[in-house]
Scaffold this motif. Structure first.
Motif, mmCIF file in Angstrom:
data_model
loop_
_atom_site.group_PDB
_atom_site.id
_atom_site.type_symbol
_atom_site.label_atom_id
_atom_site.label_comp_id
_atom_site.label_asym_id
_atom_site.label_seq_id
_atom_site.Cartn_x
_atom_site.Cartn_y
_atom_site.Cartn_z
ATOM 1 N N TYR A 1 -1.884 -2.984 -5.696
ATOM 2 C CA TYR A 1 -2.346 -4.157 -6.435
ATOM 3 C C TYR A 1 -3.363 -3.835 -7.534
ATOM 4 C CZ TYR A 1 -0.112 -6.589 -2.545
ATOM 5 O OH TYR A 1 0.788 -7.035 -1.617
ATOM 6 N N CYS B 1 -7.754 -9.035 5.746
ATOM 7 C CA CYS B 1 -6.393 -8.646 6.154
ATOM 8 C C CYS B 1 -6.451 -8.008 7.541
ATOM 9 C CB CYS B 1 -5.795 -7.640 5.171
ATOM 10 S SG CYS B 1 -5.976 -8.086 3.440
ATOM 11 N N TYR C 1 -1.337 -4.826 7.788
ATOM 12 C CA TYR C 1 -0.658 -4.639 6.501
ATOM 13 C C TYR C 1 0.262 -5.847 6.336
ATOM 14 C CZ TYR C 1 1.324 -1.775 2.708
ATOM 15 O OH TYR C 1 1.712 -1.280 1.483
ATOM 16 N N SER D 1 -10.248 -4.809 4.999
ATOM 17 C CA SER D 1 -9.101 -4.243 5.717
ATOM 18 C C SER D 1 -9.551 -3.692 7.063
ATOM 19 C CB SER D 1 -8.448 -3.132 4.890
ATOM 20 O OG SER D 1 -7.371 -2.541 5.586
ATOM 21 N N GLU E 1 -3.554 1.648 0.428
ATOM 22 C CA GLU E 1 -2.302 1.071 -0.045
ATOM 23 C C GLU E 1 -2.548 -0.173 -0.900
ATOM 24 O OE1 GLU E 1 1.469 1.818 0.716
ATOM 25 O OE2 GLU E 1 0.134 3.459 0.169
ATOM 26 N N TYR E 2 -3.478 -1.023 -0.489
ATOM 27 C CA TYR E 2 -3.784 -2.230 -1.258
ATOM 28 C C TYR E 2 -4.345 -1.861 -2.634
ATOM 29 C CZ TYR E 2 -2.830 -5.809 2.235
ATOM 30 O OH TYR E 2 -2.197 -6.671 3.093
ATOM 31 N N LYS E 3 -5.189 -0.843 -2.665
ATOM 32 C CA LYS E 3 -5.729 -0.386 -3.953
ATOM 33 C C LYS E 3 -4.615 0.135 -4.851
ATOM 34 C CE LYS E 3 -8.821 3.014 -6.038
ATOM 35 N NZ LYS E 3 -9.720 4.182 -5.809
ATOM 36 N N GLU F 1 1.125 -12.403 -2.152
ATOM 37 C CA GLU F 1 -0.069 -11.569 -2.060
ATOM 38 C C GLU F 1 -0.397 -10.931 -3.405
ATOM 39 O OE1 GLU F 1 -1.889 -9.032 1.472
ATOM 40 O OE2 GLU F 1 -0.144 -8.018 0.598
ATOM 41 N N ARG F 2 0.616 -10.443 -4.105
ATOM 42 C CA ARG F 2 0.397 -9.840 -5.417
ATOM 43 C C ARG F 2 -0.185 -10.854 -6.400
ATOM 44 N NH1 ARG F 2 2.073 -5.327 -7.898
ATOM 45 N NH2 ARG F 2 3.419 -4.773 -6.154
ATOM 46 N N ILE G 1 -4.120 -11.990 -4.647
ATOM 47 C CA ILE G 1 -5.171 -11.123 -4.122
ATOM 48 C C ILE G 1 -6.263 -10.835 -5.146
ATOM 49 C CG2 ILE G 1 -4.077 -8.904 -4.682
ATOM 50 C CD1 ILE G 1 -5.015 -7.964 -1.857
#
Length: 373
Positions: free
Chosen positions: A165, A118, A121, A152, A160-162, A140-141, A144
């Motif tokens: 998701y 990525c 964001y 990242s 944020e991704y952690k 993405e949801r 991923i």
């Protein structure tokens, strides 16, 4: 030797991160190929040292850039890449639009490993809204979790991704330049006629909206004294405004963009580097721009906008000044504050930071990722 398709949906003419990653993958004993889009005037296949490049030629490429037609172009690219690279061992997917391609190859391939890289964001970039934003969030949801590793470019985005998701926190591979010893230059003074007693603040990069160009121009042009001057080096939609201001102001100068391979030779001719990103999206708020690391590599203390990640880095390493607010007054105060800095002490900190924020350090993380995979 295991093969890697390093997929990117641009024409790969100015993507330093993809090139650096490909060269690193080759040094790990892998066989990378950059898979990109073809444009007229470019070679379909070429070799960049240890890195092979294949640009996929699309029948639909000359068609109009309507939303629906763009989707047709994307699906043609997806199918052609799948048919050409379905037998690779790894697919390194640069940005969200490359992830479905990698996962399609993984679904129908044998023991294919997918890395999702990525570069920002992805669902919170400036200008993304409405159905397009909702569809990217859904995509993405949905996808991923099927990637074998997520990378990242900032700790905040990784967190944020952690959170969003429920995946393991993505590994951090910053977009830093190669470690290079740069001797202090004097090109801007020689070319633009800037006096030795004037401090040069350099903005280099895209001259576009969202980068505070208008605020910087007004901040410098409004000073009574000409002891601090601004050099804008780059190109983009606001180039005309910069040139117009430079033509009537003795505190603003314009220099055209230069080739990436000589960029730092110009960068080191300034006294401070400016990294101004406006707080207009979450992707901007959490960013760590590659220009910031270029300034550090060139030995420049930095002046940045008041955004979380940049502030944490600059204040944590004591390598410059963070504006109290992303306004004209905020930057004028920050510019004035630089005059009170112990420049030699800050410059020493910048020199030390070069060895931390270089590609050689990021490559170590990338190697760990691929060793585990």
């Amino acid at each position: 030797m295991k093969s890697v398709a390093n997929v990117v949906l641009n024409d790969f003419t100015n993507d330093s991160r993809v090139l650096k990653i490909s060269k690193s993958l080759s040094s790990f004993g892998l066989q990378p190929t950059v898979v990109a889009m073809h444009n007229e005037g470019l070679l379909q296949k070429e070799s960049m040292g240890v890195v092979d490049v294949e640009r996929i030629k699309l029948t639909s490429r000359p068609w109009p850039k309507w939303k629906l037609i763009q989707l047709v172009k994307y699906f043609e690219f997806l199918v052609r890449v799948f048919l050409r690279y379905r037998n690779v061992d790894f697919v390194h997917c640069n940005d969200l639009n490359a992830l479905p391609i990698g996962l399609l190859i993984k679904l129908f391939g044998r023991n294919v490993t997918v890395v999702y890289d990525c570069h920002e964001y992805e669902t919170e970039v400036n200008g993304l809204r409405g159905w397009e934003k909702r569809s990217k969030r859904w995509l993405e949801r949905a996808l991923i979790g099927f990637a074998d590793e997520v990378i990242s470019v900032s700790d905040s985005i990784a967190s944020e991704y952690k959170r969003i998701y429920g995946i393991p926190k993505p590994r951090l591979v910053l977009n830093c330049p190669l470690l290079k010893e740069i001797e202090k230059g004097n090109r801007f003074r020689e070319i633009l006629g800037i006096r030795p007693d004037q401090k040069i603040f350099l903005y280099q990069g895209a001259l576009m909206r969202g980068r505070g160009i208008d605020i910087l121009l007004e901040a410098f042009d409004g000073f009574e004294s000409d002891e601090n001057v601004l050099v804008c080096m780059g190109y983009g939609e606001l180039e005309g405004i910069v040139k117009s201001t430079a033509s009537r102001s003795d505190k603003v100068f314009f220099h055209p963009a230069v080739s990436p391979n000589i960029l730092l030779e110009y960068t080191c001719s300034a006294d401070y580097g400016i990294s101004f990103i406006e707080d207009i999206s979450l992707s901007d708020r959490y960013c760590l721009p590659n220009k910031l690391f270029e300034y550090i590599m060139a030995g420049l203390p930095v002046l940045t906008s008041n955004l979380f990640e940049m502030k944490r880095l600059v204040e944590g390493k004591c390598i410059g000044i963070v504006a109290t607010s992303n306004t004209i007054d905020g930057f004028r105060n920050a510019i004035t504050a630089t005059l009170r800095l112990d420049y030699s002490s800050v410059h020493k900190n910048v020199r030390e930071a070069r060895t931390l924020f270089c590609w050689e350090e990021q490559e170590k993380v990338l190697k760990e990722i691929y060793n585990v995979l």
